[in-house]
Design a protein around this motif. Structure first.
Motif, short mmCIF file in Angstrom:
data_model
loop_
_atom_site.label_atom_id
_atom_site.label_comp_id
_atom_site.label_asym_id
_atom_site.label_seq_id
_atom_site.Cartn_x
_atom_site.Cartn_y
_atom_site.Cartn_z
N GLU A 1 0.85 -1.19 0.00
CA GLU A 1 0.00 0.00 0.00
C GLU A 1 0.88 1.24 0.00
N ASN A 2 0.33 2.33 -0.58
CA ASN A 2 1.01 3.63 -0.59
C ASN A 2 2.41 3.54 -1.22
N VAL A 3 2.47 2.92 -2.39
CA VAL A 3 3.74 2.79 -3.09
C VAL A 3 4.06 4.11 -3.77
N GLY A 4 5.33 4.53 -3.72
CA GLY A 4 5.75 5.78 -4.33
C GLY A 4 5.72 5.73 -5.85
N LYS A 5 6.03 6.86 -6.47
CA LYS A 5 5.96 6.98 -7.92
C LYS A 5 7.26 6.64 -8.63
N ARG A 6 8.33 6.47 -7.88
CA ARG A 6 9.62 6.15 -8.52
C ARG A 6 9.71 4.63 -8.71
N PHE B 1 5.77 4.75 -19.41
CA PHE B 1 6.20 6.08 -18.98
C PHE B 1 5.16 7.14 -19.34
N LYS B 2 4.44 6.92 -20.45
CA LYS B 2 3.45 7.90 -20.87
C LYS B 2 2.11 7.73 -20.16
N GLU B 3 1.69 6.49 -19.95
CA GLU B 3 0.34 6.23 -19.45
C GLU B 3 0.27 6.13 -17.92
N GLN B 4 1.29 5.60 -17.28
CA GLN B 4 1.24 5.40 -15.83
C GLN B 4 1.66 6.67 -15.10
N ASP B 5 1.14 6.80 -13.89
CA ASP B 5 1.47 7.95 -13.05
C ASP B 5 2.74 7.64 -12.27
N ILE B 6 3.88 7.83 -12.93
CA ILE B 6 5.16 7.53 -12.31
C ILE B 6 6.10 8.71 -12.48
N ASP B 7 7.21 8.65 -11.77
CA ASP B 7 8.23 9.69 -11.86
C ASP B 7 8.92 9.61 -13.22
N PRO B 8 8.98 10.72 -13.98
CA PRO B 8 9.65 10.68 -15.30
C PRO B 8 11.11 10.28 -15.22
N ALA B 9 11.73 10.43 -14.05
CA ALA B 9 13.14 10.06 -13.88
C ALA B 9 13.30 8.64 -13.34
#
Length: 294
Positions: A84-89, A117-125
């Motif tokens: 739960e509550n996993v970060g975006k990186r 990288f385009k569709e998911q809500d993740i860190d671009p880096a």
């Protein structure tokens, strides 16, 4: 007399430039013959590679059945202990190989990574680790800044658990900052089809904070060891499945190449026969014309 001499001097260069009537056709026939020889050699190579791939495919499918058990064990653990509550990186581990001539195997996982990288809500880096030189060269064009570690010379034969454990160990020791792990690889559907898929693997911190593990009193090393072993398990399952997809795709690619070479040989042979027939007809016309003149 002078006029005849001048005409002869002018006419001789023009006569020297003029080629025999059948010279061009003979050159064309020679070119077609050389092309036929090269295409036949290519057909022999593709047929040999198809036979080799067919032999390796049975071995790869047996390893695939064994490797699936490792992936099933991982999924059961993560189903009972969801994070739960996993970060975006997110750390992406892309599975490909160093060899080519196997269709779109490598481009499919590269496209799946770029799409994530385009569709998911993740860190671009978010960092990317790549197994195999082919996907490395493809991803380095658009996501070169995200590449942090690469591996090669893995999967030359059927991957083993030792290969997967070595990759997992190097990734863990590299201290790459990430909140979750995604393994991008090709999923084996049948001997004729495959598709890219993404498998999620929980980190030690995510397992430690999950409600399923909080219900029990455990030492910190337990979740850490479990996360490392789970990563190696998931990598092994992904490596053997990707290897089976690669061998299957190479067999299909060589089969299609052999068929295309056969079609090209048939067309070139038809051209050669027509050209040869035309050349023989011209020679017969010249002989008959000469005989009639005599």
């Amino acid at each position: 007399m002078l006029a005849r001499t001048a005409f002869a001097r002018v006419a001789q260069p023009n006569m020297a430039r003029a080629a025999p009537a059948g010279a061009r056709s003979m050159a064309t026939l020679r070119e077609i013959e050389m092309r036929l020889k090269s295409v036949r050699n290519i057909e022999k190579i593709t047929k040999s590679m198809k036979v080799i791939a067919s032999t390796k495919l049975n071995k790869a499918q047996r390893a695939l059945q064994a490797g699936k058990e490792y992936g099933i064990a991982n999924s059961e653990v993560f189903q009972h202990a969801p994070a739960e509550n996993v970060g975006k990186r997110k750390l992406f581990i892309v599975i490909s190989s160093d060899k080519g001539m196997c269709g779109g195997i490598h481009s499919s996982v590269s496209k799946a990574t770029r799409r994530a990288f385009k569709e998911q809500d993740i860190d671009p880096a978010s960092p990317i680790a790549v197994v195999g030189d082919k996907s490395k060269s493809q991803l380095s064009r658009v996501l070169s800044r995200n590449l942090v570690i690469t591996f090669n010379q893995i999967g030359r034969d059927v991957p083993t658990f030792a290969d997967a454990a070595g990759v997992a160990d190097l990734i863990i020791k590299s201290n790459i900052e990430h909140d979750s792990i995604s393994i991008v690889h090709n999923k084996f559907i049948s001997a004729l089809s495959y598709e890219s898929t993404i498998v999620e693997v929980e980190t030690a911190e995510a397992l430690k904070e999950s409600p399923g593990f909080k219900a029990y009193e455990m030492e910190e090393e337990v979740t850490k060891d479990l996360a490392e072993f789970a990563l190696a398990n998931a990598l092994y399952a992904a490596l053997v499945e990707a290897h089976a997809c690669e061998i299957s795709a190479r067999r299909n690619a060589m089969d299609n190449a052999s068929k295309n070479a056969g079609d090209m040989i048939a067309n070139l042979q038809l051209k050669y026969n027509r050209g040869r027939q035309a050349a023989i007809t011209n020679e017969l016309v010249d002989i008959i014309t000469g005989a009639s003149a005599l």
